[in-house]
Motif scaffolding. Structure first.
Motif, mmCIF file in Angstrom:
data_model
loop_
_atom_site.group_PDB
_atom_site.id
_atom_site.type_symbol
_atom_site.label_atom_id
_atom_site.label_comp_id
_atom_site.label_asym_id
_atom_site.label_seq_id
_atom_site.Cartn_x
_atom_site.Cartn_y
_atom_site.Cartn_z
ATOM 1 N N PRO A 292 0.912 -1.320 0.050
ATOM 2 C CA PRO A 292 -0.036 0.123 0.095
ATOM 3 C C PRO A 292 0.746 1.249 -0.167
ATOM 4 O O PRO A 292 0.559 2.392 -0.602
ATOM 5 N N ALA A 293 1.911 1.252 0.639
ATOM 6 C CA ALA A 293 2.864 2.388 0.878
ATOM 7 C C ALA A 293 3.315 2.703 -0.763
ATOM 8 O O ALA A 293 3.381 3.791 -0.906
ATOM 9 N N ALA A 294 3.935 1.616 -1.420
ATOM 10 C CA ALA A 294 4.111 1.723 -2.911
ATOM 11 C C ALA A 294 3.036 2.295 -3.680
ATOM 12 O O ALA A 294 3.405 3.236 -4.500
ATOM 13 N N MET A 295 1.968 2.022 -3.576
ATOM 14 C CA MET A 295 0.881 2.612 -4.190
ATOM 15 C C MET A 295 0.529 4.119 -4.289
ATOM 16 O O MET A 295 0.482 4.915 -4.894
ATOM 17 N N VAL A 296 0.666 4.460 -2.674
ATOM 18 C CA VAL A 296 0.732 5.818 -2.150
ATOM 19 C C VAL A 296 1.854 6.758 -2.966
ATOM 20 O O VAL A 296 1.563 7.860 -3.547
ATOM 21 N N ILE B 283 5.598 3.495 -15.610
ATOM 22 C CA ILE B 283 5.976 2.086 -14.992
ATOM 23 C C ILE B 283 4.439 1.645 -14.593
ATOM 24 O O ILE B 283 3.864 2.320 -13.681
ATOM 25 N N PRO B 284 4.283 0.571 -15.044
ATOM 26 C CA PRO B 284 3.072 0.015 -14.448
ATOM 27 C C PRO B 284 3.100 -0.483 -13.094
ATOM 28 O O PRO B 284 4.009 -0.908 -12.533
ATOM 29 N N ASP B 285 1.800 -0.529 -12.430
ATOM 30 C CA ASP B 285 1.771 -0.720 -11.067
ATOM 31 C C ASP B 285 2.057 -2.313 -10.878
ATOM 32 O O ASP B 285 2.547 -2.468 -9.625
ATOM 33 N N VAL B 286 1.743 -3.159 -11.860
ATOM 34 C CA VAL B 286 2.181 -4.537 -11.659
ATOM 35 C C VAL B 286 3.780 -4.723 -11.599
ATOM 36 O O VAL B 286 4.066 -5.735 -10.979
#
Length: 168
Positions: A116-120, A137-140
């Motif tokens: 979750p921190a990486a997404m934020v 850079i894609p989320d995956v």
């Protein structure tokens, strides 16, 4: 899959017979090595643990500390020890030192918090003008990479801290 794990521990019956067979095979592999000094002996022991970890799926086993291997080496090279007794010494050493690798609490917390921190971080970084390359850079790719890097940082920092504490 659980059968492989039962080879490494347990008492009585099939488990103890299987353990005898496994220890015999590991001992034979160990004796075949060309051991001239402690370094060769240490590498041979680490190779045995590597073999165990590669052969058994699932949990991995920690190699013993160098000082424990040094004690075994001194017993092993003792001229008073008969060849027949070397197998018993080896088996006792392996039974005592084949321990499951333990995951510490900091690794579990980091593994849970990092995605979750990486997404934020990615979402907030996309709004900054000098970090617009993050949109490409894609989320995956970004989230697992950031999680793995966070786990590596935690593990390395913990080892550095343990070294510092041990040397004090």
């Amino acid at each position: 899959m659980g059968m492989g794990m039962s080879f490494m521990g347990g008492s009585g019956g099939l488990a103890s017979q299987s353990l005898t067979v496994v220890m015999g095979a590991l001992f034979d592999q160990f004796v075949e090595k060309d051991i001239k000094d402690f370094d060769d002996f240490h590498i041979a022991i680490l190779d045995i643990f590597n073999t165990i970890n590669m052969a058994l799926p699932g949990k991995h086993y920690d190699a013993p500390q160098q000082k424990e291997i040094k004690v075994l080496y001194e017993q092993w090279t003792n001229n008073k020890i008969k060849e027949e007794d070397k197998k018993k010494i080896f088996t006792d050493f392996m039974n005592k030192n084949v321990n499951l690798s333990k995951v510490d609490q900091s690794m579990v917390i980091t593994g849970a918090v990092a995605p979750p921190a990486a997404m934020v971080i990615k979402r907030s970084g996309q709004s900054l003008p000098h970090l617009t390359a993050m949109k490409a850079i894609p989320d995956v790719v970004f989230v697992p990479t950031a999680t793995i890097l966070a786990l590596i940082v935690v593990k390395v920092s913990k080892r550095m801290l343990m070294k510092k504490v041990a040397s004090s």
